[in-house]
Design a protein around this motif. Structure first.
Motif, mmCIF file in Angstrom:
data_model
loop_
_atom_site.group_PDB
_atom_site.id
_atom_site.type_symbol
_atom_site.label_atom_id
_atom_site.label_comp_id
_atom_site.label_asym_id
_atom_site.label_seq_id
_atom_site.Cartn_x
_atom_site.Cartn_y
_atom_site.Cartn_z
ATOM 1 N N LEU A 301 0.808 -1.221 0.000
ATOM 2 C CA LEU A 301 0.000 0.000 0.000
ATOM 3 C C LEU A 301 0.839 1.269 0.000
ATOM 4 O O LEU A 301 0.349 2.351 -0.289
ATOM 5 C CB LEU A 301 -0.934 0.017 1.212
ATOM 6 N N ARG A 302 2.118 1.119 0.347
ATOM 7 C CA ARG A 302 2.979 2.298 0.444
ATOM 8 C C ARG A 302 3.356 2.820 -0.954
ATOM 9 O O ARG A 302 3.607 4.004 -1.129
ATOM 10 C CB ARG A 302 4.229 1.905 1.233
ATOM 11 N N ASP A 303 3.418 1.928 -1.920
ATOM 12 C CA ASP A 303 3.795 2.304 -3.285
ATOM 13 C C ASP A 303 2.550 2.300 -4.180
ATOM 14 O O ASP A 303 1.863 1.275 -4.290
ATOM 15 C CB ASP A 303 4.835 1.315 -3.811
ATOM 16 N N CYS A 327 -9.464 0.574 0.276
ATOM 17 C CA CYS A 327 -9.530 1.981 -0.162
ATOM 18 C C CYS A 327 -10.272 2.840 0.847
ATOM 19 O O CYS A 327 -10.006 4.025 0.996
ATOM 20 C CB CYS A 327 -10.231 2.099 -1.509
ATOM 21 N N MET A 328 -11.227 2.232 1.557
ATOM 22 C CA MET A 328 -12.010 2.989 2.530
ATOM 23 C C MET A 328 -11.334 3.039 3.895
ATOM 24 O O MET A 328 -11.875 3.614 4.833
ATOM 25 C CB MET A 328 -13.421 2.397 2.637
ATOM 26 N N GLY A 329 -10.168 2.388 4.006
ATOM 27 C CA GLY A 329 -9.398 2.548 5.236
ATOM 28 C C GLY A 329 -9.154 1.284 6.047
ATOM 29 O O GLY A 329 -8.424 1.316 7.028
ATOM 30 N N ASP A 330 -9.738 0.163 5.658
ATOM 31 C CA ASP A 330 -9.524 -1.085 6.405
ATOM 32 C C ASP A 330 -8.077 -1.538 6.243
ATOM 33 O O ASP A 330 -7.583 -1.689 5.130
ATOM 34 C CB ASP A 330 -10.481 -2.159 5.875
ATOM 35 N N LYS A 332 -6.796 -4.098 8.427
ATOM 36 C CA LYS A 332 -6.569 -5.310 9.222
ATOM 37 C C LYS A 332 -6.738 -6.552 8.365
ATOM 38 O O LYS A 332 -5.887 -6.897 7.574
ATOM 39 C CB LYS A 332 -7.503 -5.302 10.441
ATOM 40 N N CYS A 333 -7.851 -7.234 8.545
ATOM 41 C CA CYS A 333 -8.051 -8.501 7.834
ATOM 42 C C CYS A 333 -8.038 -8.306 6.324
ATOM 43 O O CYS A 333 -7.512 -9.130 5.584
ATOM 44 C CB CYS A 333 -9.373 -9.142 8.211
ATOM 45 N N ALA A 334 -8.616 -7.198 5.885
ATOM 46 C CA ALA A 334 -8.771 -7.007 4.435
ATOM 47 C C ALA A 334 -7.421 -7.029 3.739
ATOM 48 O O ALA A 334 -7.253 -7.665 2.702
ATOM 49 C CB ALA A 334 -9.499 -5.697 4.147
ATOM 50 N N LEU A 335 -6.434 -6.370 4.330
ATOM 51 C CA LEU A 335 -5.126 -6.294 3.692
ATOM 52 C C LEU A 335 -4.459 -7.665 3.649
ATOM 53 O O LEU A 335 -3.892 -8.077 2.636
ATOM 54 C CB LEU A 335 -4.236 -5.287 4.435
ATOM 55 N N GLU A 336 -4.548 -8.358 4.781
ATOM 56 C CA GLU A 336 -3.940 -9.687 4.846
ATOM 57 C C GLU A 336 -4.551 -10.616 3.798
ATOM 58 O O GLU A 336 -3.848 -11.318 3.074
ATOM 59 C CB GLU A 336 -4.189 -10.250 6.252
ATOM 60 N N GLU A 337 -5.870 -10.573 3.709
ATOM 61 C CA GLU A 337 -6.549 -11.439 2.741
ATOM 62 C C GLU A 337 -6.239 -11.034 1.306
ATOM 63 O O GLU A 337 -6.055 -11.878 0.432
ATOM 64 C CB GLU A 337 -8.061 -11.375 2.966
ATOM 65 N N ALA A 338 -6.169 -9.719 1.080
ATOM 66 C CA ALA A 338 -5.884 -9.232 -0.273
ATOM 67 C C ALA A 338 -4.505 -9.704 -0.730
ATOM 68 O O ALA A 338 -4.307 -10.035 -1.895
ATOM 69 C CB ALA A 338 -5.973 -7.709 -0.316
ATOM 70 N N ASN A 339 -3.565 -9.743 0.182
ATOM 71 C CA ASN A 339 -2.233 -10.226 -0.186
ATOM 72 C C ASN A 339 -2.274 -11.688 -0.646
ATOM 73 O O ASN A 339 -1.557 -12.074 -1.560
ATOM 74 C CB ASN A 339 -1.260 -10.058 0.974
ATOM 75 N N LYS A 340 -3.119 -12.476 -0.005
ATOM 76 C CA LYS A 340 -3.271 -13.878 -0.429
ATOM 77 C C LYS A 340 -3.907 -13.956 -1.817
ATOM 78 O O LYS A 340 -3.522 -14.771 -2.656
ATOM 79 C CB LYS A 340 -4.135 -14.644 0.578
ATOM 80 N N ILE A 341 -4.913 -13.111 -2.026
ATOM 81 C CA ILE A 341 -5.581 -13.077 -3.330
ATOM 82 C C ILE A 341 -4.573 -12.733 -4.426
ATOM 83 O O ILE A 341 -4.552 -13.325 -5.501
ATOM 84 C CB ILE A 341 -6.709 -12.017 -3.321
ATOM 85 N N LEU A 342 -3.717 -11.757 -4.128
ATOM 86 C CA LEU A 342 -2.708 -11.326 -5.096
ATOM 87 C C LEU A 342 -1.793 -12.485 -5.481
ATOM 88 O O LEU A 342 -1.449 -12.673 -6.653
ATOM 89 C CB LEU A 342 -1.893 -10.170 -4.507
ATOM 90 N N GLU A 343 -1.417 -13.247 -4.487
ATOM 91 C CA GLU A 343 -0.563 -14.420 -4.722
ATOM 92 C C GLU A 343 -1.231 -15.388 -5.708
ATOM 93 O O GLU A 343 -0.624 -15.827 -6.679
ATOM 94 C CB GLU A 343 -0.347 -15.108 -3.359
ATOM 95 N N GLY A 344 -2.502 -15.680 -5.462
ATOM 96 C CA GLY A 344 -3.248 -16.582 -6.338
ATOM 97 C C GLY A 344 -3.406 -16.015 -7.738
ATOM 98 O O GLY A 344 -3.326 -16.737 -8.737
ATOM 99 N N TYR A 345 -3.588 -14.723 -7.793
ATOM 100 C CA TYR A 345 -3.752 -14.036 -9.073
ATOM 101 C C TYR A 345 -2.483 -14.167 -9.916
ATOM 102 O O TYR A 345 -2.527 -14.480 -11.110
ATOM 103 C CB TYR A 345 -4.065 -12.577 -8.778
ATOM 104 N N ARG A 346 -1.332 -13.966 -9.271
ATOM 105 C CA ARG A 346 -0.049 -14.090 -9.982
ATOM 106 C C ARG A 346 0.123 -15.495 -10.548
ATOM 107 O O ARG A 346 0.584 -15.676 -11.664
ATOM 108 C CB ARG A 346 1.099 -13.787 -9.024
ATOM 109 N N LYS A 347 -0.238 -16.479 -9.736
ATOM 110 C CA LYS A 347 -0.112 -17.868 -10.193
ATOM 111 C C LYS A 347 -0.982 -18.099 -11.426
ATOM 112 O O LYS A 347 -0.564 -18.740 -12.386
ATOM 113 C CB LYS A 347 -0.528 -18.830 -9.069
#
Ligand SMILES: [Mn+2]
Length: 487
Positions: A301-303, A327-330, A332-347
């Motif tokens: 999220l920093r970049d 985007c609305m400020g969450d 906690k869980c949302a970020l952690e889960e999104a990172n997992k989704i990103l991993e699956g997306y790359r695969k």
């Protein structure tokens, strides 16, 4: 001077859109928000969502691939007092006019406009109305941002999210990857409220989250012979510069480098590229990076560019609500889960790229275009990303690339087209090509000059491809193809 007037007109119109939204909330009206499922669309939904929460509005957000009868049915079922469409809508004025003329609709879009409307219930904020280029000067989330800012000045803190959307749509196309026009206003807003820092650095992807050697090894833009795809060689390259690879247990990313280390790396890369005869690429390595200063270092999220890829993956993998929540400020869980989704997306993407390259009939070269036959293998929501990646690697770079995937339950094929700078300079406008070719065969389509989409029924796939090939051929010769949009 002319440009200034255009921007002023756009901003005046944003106040009109804001007025409709505020009046609806004052009457406690229900609002249905629909947005597009790419990074820009998810960011736009986040901007509007946050704005509506702050107004204490009653609303619901849905993220879709395009505007079609499904949206019309949803609107008729919900009977909202107001429909807001972000990052799409302008290509469907006729549909809205015809199917839901009695609903109040605010369109916040930057795609090419198709059709016209005199319906006073439809308020459209779109840069193309004022001669501002929606492909490069403002994105869907940017348009949403200007509406939100007109609703209440406190929404300027959403400026970084609007830029993330613009980065997702690759609008950082000006000198050293800077922004222009309306996007530049958003940058200035974000900097002014202390939420954004614009720095000059290497613009490789992964500045915050990837270990330096991995960042070098995964870059394909530019492709660095001997380093791209070569993790061990990239590791040796960095190690030879006496740049410590670790800080404690953690592998360092580009953002962790001290100024002198960064200089060392830049110089070494420049020398390396020169030694490979790639002198033109050296200056292209440095450009603006967009640092979201309130986000944790070493997170995506920093970049701004990494943030955009994260959002895109949530939309494409059927989890847009995660992206919107972020985007609305969450955080906690949302970020952690999104990172997992990103991993699956790359695969998934790697799987698709491998599949396309496996057999020649999956990527065919015609007279004026390339076509990827994704058929039932490639997910229709990811086909656009696949074409974006592949178009940069094609040998004949004057030929646009179309890719399609089948959507069996709708008996339709979804096409996604990308063109190259070279074809663009020669007059190719894929938005027109996709729209006219699809309409010729009973489908629909449109978009930007460089990136566009279309849908046709399964039995019209070959007809559509043939027509699109011919239309691109005509545009390359400088001929009119009929019924062009003005932009
Ligand atoms: Mn967009």
């Amino acid at each position: 001077m002319l440009q200034q007037t255009a921007i002023d007109k756009f901003l005046v119109k944003s106040e009109e859109a804001a007025k409709v939204i505020i009046e609806t909330v004052q009457k406690d009206g229900n609002i249905s928000v629909f947005s597009h499922l790419d990074a820009d669309g998810v960011a736009a939904a986040g901007v509007i969502g946050k704005m509506l929460v702050r107004l204490d509005a009653r609303f619901r957000i849905r993220v879709m691939q395009w505007v079609d009868d499904k949206i019309v049915e949803a609107i008729k079922a919900d009977k909202p007092e107001l429909v807001i469409m972000t990052d799409f809508g302008s290509g469907y004025l006729d549909l809205l006019n015809e199917k839901i003329p009695d609903y109040n609709v605010v369109i916040l879009d930057h795609h090419q406009i198709t059709g016209t409307t005199n319906n006073p219930r439809i308020v459209q904020l779109n840069p193309h109305l004022y001669g501002i280029d929606g492909a490069t000067e403002v994105s869907g989330s940017g348009v949403a941002y200007f509406a939100a800012k007109a609703v209440n000045a406190e929404n300027v803190d959403l400026a970084p999210i609007a830029l993330v959307g613009a980065l997702g749509d690759m609008q950082d196309k000006y000198e050293q990857r800077s922004f222009h026009s309306l996007n530049e206003i958003i940058v200035n807003d974000a900097v002014a409220v202390g939420l954004l820092k614009v720095e000059k650095d290497l613009t490789f992807f992964g500045r915050e989250t990837r270990p330096i050697h991995k960042m070098l090894a995964t870059t394909t833009n530019p492709f660095i012979p001997g380093l791209s795809g070569q993790e061990t060689d990239a590791l040796n390259f960095v190690a030879n510069l006496d740049i410590p690879l670790k800080e404690g247990d953690r592998l360092r990313a580009l953002c962790d480098l001290k100024d002198d280390e960064r200089k060392k790396l830049c110089t070494a890369l420049a020398d390396y590229l020169l030694s490979k005869g790639l002198h033109l690429e050296v200056e292209n390595l440095i450009g603006n990076v967009y640092v979201l200063t309130k986000e944790e270092p070493n997170t995506a999220l920093r970049d701004g560019r990494e943030f955009a890829v994260l959002l895109n993956s949530t939309g494409r993998m059927d989890k847009p609500s995660l992206g919107i929540a972020i985007c609305m400020g969450d955080r906690k869980c949302a970020l952690e889960e999104a990172n997992k989704i990103l991993e699956g997306y790359r695969k998934n993407i790697n799987k698709y790229l491998g599949w396309v390259m496996e057999k020649p009939e999956r990527l065919r070269e015609l007279n004026h275009i390339y076509v990827i036959y994704g058929e039932n293998f490639i997910n229709e929501k990811i086909i656009g990303t696949v074409s974006s990646i592949l178009v940069s690697g094609l040998t004949n770079n004057e030929k646009p690339l179309l890719a399609f995937a089948n959507i069996e339950q709708e008996q339709a094929a979804k096409f996604s087209g990308r063109t190259t700078e070279a074809a663009l300079r020669k007059g190719v406008n894929l938005g027109d090509v996709m729209r006219i070719a699809s309409e010729t065969h009973g489908g629909k389509g449109g978009g930007h000059n460089i990136a566009a989409g279309a849908q046709v029924s399964l039995d019209k796939i070959e007809d559509f491809i043939k027509t699109a090939d011919e239309l691109v051929g005509k545009q390359l010769k400088g001929e009119k193809i009929g019924n062009e949009n003005s932009n």
